[in-house]
Design a protein around this motif. Structure first.
Motif, short mmCIF file in Angstrom:
data_model
loop_
_atom_site.label_atom_id
_atom_site.label_comp_id
_atom_site.label_asym_id
_atom_site.label_seq_id
_atom_site.Cartn_x
_atom_site.Cartn_y
_atom_site.Cartn_z
N GLY A 1 25.03 10.64 -9.53
CA GLY A 1 24.64 10.30 -10.90
C GLY A 1 23.61 9.20 -11.02
O GLY A 1 23.57 8.48 -12.01
N TYR A 2 22.73 9.09 -10.02
CA TYR A 2 21.65 8.11 -10.07
C TYR A 2 20.33 8.83 -10.30
O TYR A 2 20.16 9.98 -9.90
CB TYR A 2 21.54 7.33 -8.75
N GLU A 3 19.41 8.13 -10.92
CA GLU A 3 18.04 8.61 -11.05
C GLU A 3 17.15 7.66 -10.26
O GLU A 3 17.15 6.45 -10.50
CB GLU A 3 17.57 8.64 -12.50
N ILE A 4 16.39 8.19 -9.33
CA ILE A 4 15.46 7.37 -8.55
C ILE A 4 14.25 7.10 -9.42
O ILE A 4 13.51 8.01 -9.76
CB ILE A 4 15.06 8.07 -7.24
N VAL A 5 14.08 5.84 -9.81
CA VAL A 5 12.97 5.48 -10.67
C VAL A 5 11.85 4.77 -9.92
O VAL A 5 10.72 4.71 -10.41
CB VAL A 5 13.42 4.63 -11.89
N ASP A 6 12.16 4.21 -8.78
CA ASP A 6 11.16 3.57 -7.93
C ASP A 6 11.47 3.87 -6.48
O ASP A 6 12.64 3.94 -6.09
CB ASP A 6 11.15 2.04 -8.10
N SER A 7 10.43 4.05 -5.68
CA SER A 7 10.60 4.27 -4.25
C SER A 7 9.64 3.38 -3.49
O SER A 7 8.47 3.25 -3.86
CB SER A 7 10.31 5.73 -3.89
N TYR A 8 10.14 2.79 -2.45
CA TYR A 8 9.35 1.92 -1.58
C TYR A 8 9.58 2.39 -0.16
O TYR A 8 10.62 2.93 0.16
CB TYR A 8 9.78 0.46 -1.74
N TYR A 9 8.60 2.16 0.69
CA TYR A 9 8.72 2.58 2.08
C TYR A 9 8.40 1.41 2.99
O TYR A 9 7.31 0.84 2.92
CB TYR A 9 7.76 3.74 2.34
N GLY A 10 9.35 1.05 3.81
CA GLY A 10 9.15 0.00 4.81
C GLY A 10 8.63 0.64 6.08
O GLY A 10 9.39 1.20 6.85
N GLU A 11 7.32 0.61 6.25
CA GLU A 11 6.70 1.29 7.38
C GLU A 11 6.49 0.32 8.54
O GLU A 11 5.86 -0.71 8.38
CB GLU A 11 5.36 1.89 6.95
N ALA A 12 7.04 0.68 9.68
CA ALA A 12 6.90 -0.09 10.92
C ALA A 12 7.36 -1.53 10.74
O ALA A 12 6.68 -2.48 11.10
CB ALA A 12 5.45 -0.04 11.41
N VAL A 13 8.57 -1.68 10.18
CA VAL A 13 9.17 -3.00 10.04
C VAL A 13 10.31 -3.15 11.04
O VAL A 13 11.06 -2.21 11.27
CB VAL A 13 9.68 -3.28 8.61
N GLY A 14 10.42 -4.30 11.63
CA GLY A 14 11.46 -4.55 12.63
C GLY A 14 12.83 -4.64 11.99
O GLY A 14 13.00 -5.29 10.96
#
Length: 139
Positions: A54-67
């Motif tokens: 029952g969640y709506e994804i309103v924002d997406s972020y991507y942690g690319e190549a993070v330790g």
């Protein structure tokens, strides 16, 4: 190279859906990139969980190549997400698994505590109670 990526999505869920932010991440450049499946797999897992819960994804972020041992606020994409959700009312972040949030247990626990202190819920899509503190675990 560390890069923060922000994506806005409109999943078209019902008006009663609770807003959340999606945060997939990859810990090395070897698993990041358009020709890799890590981001796609994580996005799909988080999307499936969000719809079912029952969640709506309103924002997406991507942690690319993070330790995985880097403090969460030292990650540019995570810091950008926290800044954004601080102003838009989103109080839930969904990750694919707890170890995608942080592989190092101390970093995971400190990050979870910081989010809790800020009134932000963190959910692992594969096991939604994986990141609950002992006082909130179902019995």
């Amino acid at each position: 190279m560390l890069r923060a990526r922000y994506f806005r999505s409109a999943s078209g869920s019902s008006p009663s859906a609770r807003p959340c932010a999606r945060f997939p991440s990859s810990s090395s450049a070897a698993t990041a990139g358009a020709d890799k499946d890590s981001k796609k797999r994580q996005w799909a897992a988080i999307e499936t969980f969000a719809r079912a819960a029952g969640y709506e994804i309103v924002d997406s972020y991507y942690g690319e190549a993070v330790g995985g041992a880097d403090h969460i606020m030292a990650r540019p994409s995570f810091a950008a997400m926290m800044e954004r959700i601080g102003s838009n009312g989103v109080r839930t972040i969904v990750v694919e698994t707890a170890n995608r949030f942080a592989r190092n247990l101390i970093v995971q626990e400190r990050g979870y505590a910081m989010l809790k202190e800020r009134g932000t819920e963190l959910i692992a899509a594969d096991k939604s109670d994986a990141l609950l503190d002992e006082t909130r675990r179902p019995s």
